[in-house]
Design a protein around this motif. Structure first.
Motif, mmCIF file in Angstrom:
data_model
loop_
_atom_site.group_PDB
_atom_site.id
_atom_site.type_symbol
_atom_site.label_atom_id
_atom_site.label_comp_id
_atom_site.label_asym_id
_atom_site.label_seq_id
_atom_site.Cartn_x
_atom_site.Cartn_y
_atom_site.Cartn_z
ATOM 1 N N GLU A 1 32.176 39.276 33.556
ATOM 2 C CA GLU A 1 33.209 38.987 34.558
ATOM 3 C C GLU A 1 33.371 37.489 34.798
ATOM 4 O O GLU A 1 32.534 36.682 34.401
ATOM 5 N N LYS A 2 34.474 37.158 35.480
ATOM 6 C CA LYS A 2 34.838 35.781 35.757
ATOM 7 C C LYS A 2 34.755 35.504 37.255
ATOM 8 O O LYS A 2 34.538 36.405 38.065
ATOM 9 N N HIS A 3 34.928 34.251 37.602
ATOM 10 C CA HIS A 3 34.920 33.829 38.999
ATOM 11 C C HIS A 3 35.946 34.635 39.791
ATOM 12 O O HIS A 3 37.033 34.937 39.298
ATOM 13 N N LEU A 4 35.580 35.020 41.029
ATOM 14 C CA LEU A 4 36.494 35.721 41.937
ATOM 15 C C LEU A 4 36.929 37.092 41.410
ATOM 16 O O LEU A 4 38.000 37.576 41.760
ATOM 17 N N PHE A 5 36.093 37.740 40.609
ATOM 18 C CA PHE A 5 36.570 38.961 39.957
ATOM 19 C C PHE A 5 36.847 40.093 40.945
ATOM 20 O O PHE A 5 37.649 40.985 40.655
ATOM 21 N N LEU A 6 36.216 40.077 42.109
ATOM 22 C CA LEU A 6 36.478 41.150 43.070
ATOM 23 C C LEU A 6 37.902 41.065 43.609
ATOM 24 O O LEU A 6 38.663 42.031 43.528
ATOM 25 N N SER A 7 38.289 39.907 44.146
ATOM 26 C CA SER A 7 39.606 39.821 44.775
ATOM 27 C C SER A 7 40.737 39.658 43.772
ATOM 28 O O SER A 7 41.887 39.988 44.078
ATOM 29 N N LEU A 8 40.442 39.161 42.570
ATOM 30 C CA LEU A 8 41.518 39.047 41.574
ATOM 31 C C LEU A 8 41.874 40.390 40.962
ATOM 32 O O LEU A 8 43.020 40.617 40.581
ATOM 33 N N GLN A 9 40.902 41.296 40.895
ATOM 34 C CA GLN A 9 41.149 42.634 40.327
ATOM 35 C C GLN A 9 40.448 43.682 41.195
ATOM 36 O O GLN A 9 39.462 44.293 40.794
ATOM 37 N N PRO A 10 40.959 43.893 42.411
ATOM 38 C CA PRO A 10 40.232 44.727 43.376
ATOM 39 C C PRO A 10 40.144 46.201 43.016
ATOM 40 O O PRO A 10 39.351 46.921 43.630
ATOM 41 N N TRP A 11 40.920 46.679 42.029
ATOM 42 C CA TRP A 11 40.843 48.088 41.632
ATOM 43 C C TRP A 11 40.219 48.260 40.243
ATOM 44 O O TRP A 11 40.288 49.331 39.657
ATOM 45 N N SER A 12 39.587 47.213 39.728
ATOM 46 C CA SER A 12 38.969 47.295 38.407
ATOM 47 C C SER A 12 37.621 48.002 38.481
ATOM 48 O O SER A 12 37.024 48.147 39.565
ATOM 49 N N GLU A 13 37.100 48.416 37.334
ATOM 50 C CA GLU A 13 35.784 49.045 37.314
ATOM 51 C C GLU A 13 34.683 48.075 37.737
ATOM 52 O O GLU A 13 33.766 48.475 38.472
ATOM 53 N N PRO A 14 34.711 46.788 37.322
ATOM 54 C CA PRO A 14 33.709 45.856 37.864
ATOM 55 C C PRO A 14 33.769 45.746 39.386
ATOM 56 O O PRO A 14 32.728 45.648 40.040
ATOM 57 N N ALA A 15 34.972 45.757 39.962
ATOM 58 C CA ALA A 15 35.083 45.740 41.421
ATOM 59 C C ALA A 15 34.482 47.002 42.014
ATOM 60 O O ALA A 15 33.790 46.956 43.042
ATOM 61 N N ASN A 16 34.722 48.149 41.358
ATOM 62 C CA ASN A 16 34.123 49.405 41.820
ATOM 63 C C ASN A 16 32.603 49.293 41.845
ATOM 64 O O ASN A 16 31.948 49.714 42.804
ATOM 65 N N GLU A 17 32.027 48.753 40.768
ATOM 66 C CA GLU A 17 30.578 48.630 40.686
ATOM 67 C C GLU A 17 30.051 47.642 41.719
ATOM 68 O O GLU A 17 28.997 47.885 42.336
ATOM 69 N N LEU A 18 30.751 46.535 41.941
ATOM 70 C CA LEU A 18 30.310 45.581 42.947
ATOM 71 C C LEU A 18 30.315 46.216 44.335
ATOM 72 O O LEU A 18 29.389 45.999 45.132
ATOM 73 N N ILE A 19 31.322 46.997 44.642
ATOM 74 C CA ILE A 19 31.355 47.674 45.943
ATOM 75 C C ILE A 19 30.191 48.645 46.062
ATOM 76 O O ILE A 19 29.580 48.777 47.135
#
Length: 337
Positions: A303-321
């Protein structure tokens, strides 16, 4: 009298056409610069069903607001943890109203089962640091006053908030701010009783330093956030004349106070593998661990910087949540997962 007119102001700092600092101190902001497009994903951000939100003023003197979110079915039958969130943007950009960050906060309220407070703060170069950190401290002071107000507090907080389970989180500059709020509280400079801050979450935090970290000197493949972008944001946000070893930018710089005596609750540090700040963030977590602070480091290699807010519905965002949920509810038993 001289017939020569004063020279017109010229640009002394330009951040991707979004922020221009002129020689007379004027700041020109534009939504049409290259930076705006680079940081705004071309996707929709649907509302999360059932999540309610409203805006409140937490600092009338500076006209600063925060947005309160609460999950579906929240009420006085259940006391929920409180998550204080600070947005990213290099201390120069961003707002809680940005659609992608608004979407993130809705998801966090719903999936973490938490009352979420998303706060705006003053930005540079109009308001140079430590103004933003002062505002971060003011958010915690405002929440402390809410906790002390009992039935006189905001109705959503009075009905749903568990003030003994407060967590502070931030992404990029918001992660940097979360660190400094932790230091203020942990060193006794900021009193928040009867609040209990149970943990901090630093998500791809924005730190700096004069000496380049390896991942800054040789940026990882695919990193959109560059050393030049980072340098400009620090020049626009730090006190005039300060270097990137200023204590706000570099917590372990030559002029930074020791953190050895600072009391930290558990700290979650999230680092992205394709971020120029990868090595600096790993070093930050390692230094805290050397001081025997309770730190957990989680790496998202691709992943890249700010990956949560730049792609809030992505699978990495899911895993971070999911990681954040484990962190918040880890002392409550496995039925929370």
């Amino acid at each position: 009298m001289s017939g020569h007119a004063a020279p017109a102001p010229h640009v002394v700092e330009d951040y991707r056409g979004v922020i221009q600092l002129l020689s007379d101190g004027t700041v020109v902001r534009s939504d049409a610069g290259a930076g705006a497009g680079a940081l705004l994903p071309p996707e929709d951000f649907p509302d999360v069903p059932g999540v309610q939100w409203k805006d409140l003023v937490y600092d009338a003197t500076h006209g600063l607001k925060l947005r309160v979110y609460r999950p579906p079915t929240a009420g006085d039958a259940e006391r929920l943890p409180v998550l204080v969130c600070f947005h990213g943007g290099g201390y120069c950009l961003g707002t809680f109203e940005k659609p992608s960050f608004h979407c993130c906060c809705q998801r966090l309220a719903s999936e973490l089962r938490a009352v979420v407070l998303s706060a705006d703060y003053r930005l540079g170069p109009e308001h140079r640091l430590p103004a933003a950190i002062d505002d971060g401290a003011a958010v915690l002071s405002w929440l402390r006053d809410q906790a002390m107000s009992g039935p006189g507090a905001d109705s959503w907080l009075a009905e749903s908030a568990d003030f003994s389970r407060v967590f502070v989180a931030g992404e990029s500059a918001g992660g940097n701010m979360s660190h400094h709020v932790a230091v203020l509280i942990g060193s006794g400079q900021l009193t928040v009783d009867p609040l209990r801050v149970a943990g901090y979450m630093l998500l791809t935090p924005f730190f700096g330093g004069v000496e380049r970290a390896p991942s800054e000197a040789e940026p990882p493949a695919g990193a959109f956030f560059t050393p030049d972008m980072s340098d400009k944001l620090w020049r626009l946000s730090l006190p005039e004349g300060a270097t990137r070893d200023h204590p706000v930018a570099n917590p372990f710089g030559p002029d930074s106070p020791s953190l050895a005596a600072v009391a930290f609750p558990p700290v979650l540090v999230v680092v992205a593998g394709r971020d120029i700040l990868h090595d600096r963030t790993v070093h930050y977590a390692a230094r805290l661990k050397e001081m025997e602070k309770p730190v957990e480091l989680v790496t998202f290699e691709e992943e890249k910087h700010l990956f949560l807010s730049l792609q809030p519905w992505s699978e990495p965002a899911n895993e971070l949540i999911r990681v954040m949920k484990r962190f918040i509810h880890k002392d409550e038993g496995s039925n929370n997962f």
